[in-house]
Scaffold this active site. Structure first.
Site, short mmCIF file in Angstrom:
data_model
loop_
_atom_site.label_atom_id
_atom_site.label_comp_id
_atom_site.label_asym_id
_atom_site.label_seq_id
_atom_site.Cartn_x
_atom_site.Cartn_y
_atom_site.Cartn_z
N HIS A 101 7.05 5.89 -9.22
CA HIS A 101 5.87 5.18 -8.76
C HIS A 101 5.07 6.06 -7.82
CE1 HIS A 101 9.18 4.28 -6.00
NE2 HIS A 101 8.27 4.28 -5.03
N HIS A 103 2.39 5.92 -4.57
CA HIS A 103 1.78 5.12 -3.50
C HIS A 103 0.33 5.55 -3.32
CE1 HIS A 103 5.70 3.85 -1.56
NE2 HIS A 103 6.12 4.90 -2.22
P1 AMP Z 1 9.74 4.45 -2.27
O1 AMP Z 1 10.34 4.47 -0.89
O2 AMP Z 1 8.79 5.59 -2.55
O3 AMP Z 1 10.80 4.30 -3.34
O4 AMP Z 1 8.83 3.16 -2.30
C1 AMP Z 1 9.26 1.90 -2.67
C2 AMP Z 1 8.19 0.93 -2.20
O5 AMP Z 1 8.31 -0.24 -2.96
C3 AMP Z 1 8.28 0.54 -0.74
O6 AMP Z 1 7.04 0.86 -0.10
C4 AMP Z 1 8.53 -0.96 -0.77
O7 AMP Z 1 7.84 -1.65 0.24
C5 AMP Z 1 8.00 -1.33 -2.13
N1 AMP Z 1 8.62 -2.48 -2.78
C6 AMP Z 1 9.94 -2.71 -2.95
N2 AMP Z 1 10.13 -3.85 -3.67
C7 AMP Z 1 8.89 -4.33 -3.93
C8 AMP Z 1 8.43 -5.49 -4.62
N3 AMP Z 1 9.26 -6.39 -5.17
N4 AMP Z 1 7.09 -5.68 -4.71
C9 AMP Z 1 6.24 -4.80 -4.15
N5 AMP Z 1 6.61 -3.69 -3.48
C10 AMP Z 1 7.93 -3.46 -3.38
#
Ligand code: AMP
Ligand code: ZN
Length: 138
Positions: A101, A103
């Protein structure tokens, strides 16, 4: 391919509801549940790839144009002054959800500081040695 145990597969494919801001045949873009700033969004491919190293070129080639489109829309609609495009690979890099993903983080004038690091120093010799190591593995 989807992974039945992956929450982002379920969100990207609409099995779990999300605050969706964009969707096409390859991607869903949602708002992050724990935003670093107002409007923090995540670009999710609908197919499961663990990280950037697994990503197929046909999907990868669409990611940056989509990031630019979302960022431009944030500037227009939210009034942010800029935005960061951040992408973590591996737990050591801060990845917590192992479905690739990206950001998109809006940055506001006088907003919180983030995505910063302290600059180190390297000699030209050390840079050359490190460059040679990486080049040998390409
Ligand atoms: P990363 O640390 O790059 O793996 O980012 C994961 C991101 O996903 C974090 O910023 C979380 O806040 C976000 N996240 C986790 N679960 C969900 C969810 N169910 N819906 C939306 N965002 C999520
Ligand atoms: Zn997945």
């Amino acid at each position: 391919m989807k992974d039945n145990n992956c929450i982002f597969c379920k969100i990207a494919n609409g099995e779990i509801p999300s605050a969706t801001i964009y969707e096409d045949e390859s991607f869903r873009v949602i708002l992050d549940l724990g935003p670093a700033s107002k409007g923090h969004a995540l670009i999710l491919p609908k197919e499961h790839f663990k990280d950037i190293c697994e990503l197929e070129d046909s999907v990868a080639s669409k990611v940056l144009p989509l990031a630019a489109k979302i960022g431009a829309a944030m500037k227009k609609s939210l009034g942010c002054a800029g935005f960061n495009v951040v992408q973590n690979n591996g737990a050591a890099a801060g990845q917590t959800v192992f479905h690739f993903h990206v950001h998109i983080i809006p940055r506001y004038e006088n907003g919180p500081s983030m995505v910063a690091w302290t600059q180190g120093e390297e000699t030209p010799e050390a840079l050359a040695e490190t460059a040679a190591k990486i080049k040998s593995a390409l």
